[in-house]
Enzyme design. Structure first.
Site, short mmCIF file in Angstrom:
data_model
loop_
_atom_site.label_atom_id
_atom_site.label_comp_id
_atom_site.label_asym_id
_atom_site.label_seq_id
_atom_site.Cartn_x
_atom_site.Cartn_y
_atom_site.Cartn_z
N CYS A 1 0.86 -1.17 0.00
CA CYS A 1 0.00 0.00 0.00
C CYS A 1 0.90 1.23 0.00
O CYS A 1 1.82 1.33 0.83
CB CYS A 1 -0.90 0.01 1.23
N ASP B 1 -0.29 -5.87 0.31
CA ASP B 1 -1.54 -6.17 -0.38
C ASP B 1 -1.33 -7.44 -1.19
O ASP B 1 -0.24 -7.66 -1.73
CB ASP B 1 -1.94 -5.02 -1.32
N VAL C 1 5.49 -13.64 -24.20
CA VAL C 1 6.31 -13.16 -23.09
C VAL C 1 7.08 -14.37 -22.54
O VAL C 1 6.54 -15.47 -22.43
CB VAL C 1 5.48 -12.47 -22.00
N GLU C 2 8.35 -14.17 -22.26
CA GLU C 2 9.17 -15.25 -21.67
C GLU C 2 8.78 -15.34 -20.20
O GLU C 2 8.79 -14.35 -19.48
CB GLU C 2 10.65 -14.92 -21.87
N SER C 3 8.43 -16.55 -19.74
CA SER C 3 7.79 -16.70 -18.43
C SER C 3 8.70 -16.37 -17.25
O SER C 3 8.23 -15.82 -16.26
CB SER C 3 7.22 -18.11 -18.27
N HIS D 1 -3.98 -0.63 -5.99
CA HIS D 1 -4.37 -1.83 -6.73
C HIS D 1 -4.58 -1.54 -8.21
O HIS D 1 -4.12 -2.29 -9.07
CB HIS D 1 -5.67 -2.42 -6.18
N GLU D 2 -5.30 -0.47 -8.49
CA GLU D 2 -5.61 -0.13 -9.88
C GLU D 2 -4.32 0.14 -10.67
O GLU D 2 -4.19 -0.29 -11.81
CB GLU D 2 -6.52 1.10 -9.93
#
Length: 154
Positions: free
Chosen positions: A52, A59, A74-76, A93-94
């Site tokens: 936060c 969070d 995307v390479e993991s 969060h957003e």
């Protein structure tokens, strides 16, 4: 059978230090061996953490990323390092959710991408954040993200 070209990667197969922030994290991509074929790639991060920005308290979220590749995947390992770089990062969060999605879109230029971030409650209120690049293309099976809405004790 197609073989994915991994020659340009700097993290896969190497010992890599955890990035200190999302800005420092290096997301990498590999060519999609099945370019022109519409299919969904899903990544699920059920133990995503960030901080936060006001209190510094942790969070937690269950994040599901679905995308339909165009020319790149995307390479993991780089994605895992990127996601864990939020662990000591203070953001709402957003902001975390949309920043993850936009970074992937900028890297991959996918045909379609959606993210669902199911944040666990703090202060008694869960905050779920959803975003996608546009309508899902026709003719592709896109399963439900499978994360139940928060119900508390109800």
């Amino acid at each position: 059978m197609a073989k994915t070209d991994v020659s340009g990667l700097s993290q896969l197969g190497q010992a890599v230090a955890q990035p200190a922030s999302p800005e420092e994290a290096a997301l990498e991509k590999v060519p999609a061996s099945h370019a022109g074929t519409k299919y969904v790639v899903r990544f699920t991060a059920p133990e995503f953490t960030s901080l936060c920005p006001m209190t510094g308290q942790p969070d937690f979220a269950h994040i599901v990323i679905d995308y339909i590749p165009r020319d790149w995947l995307v390479e993991s390992k780089s994605l895992k390092l990127f996601l864990t770089s939020f662990r000591n990062h203070g953001a709402f969060h957003e902001d975390c959710t949309i920043d993850i999605a936009k970074r992937l879109v900028a890297l991959l230029d996918p045909e379609w991408l959606r993210i669902g971030a199911y944040w666990y409650p703090r202060g008694g209120i869960p905050i779920d954040v959803f975003w996608q690049t546009g309508p899902a293309p026709d003719g592709v099976w896109i399963p439900d993200q499978g994360v139940a809405p928060y119900r508390g004790r109800g």
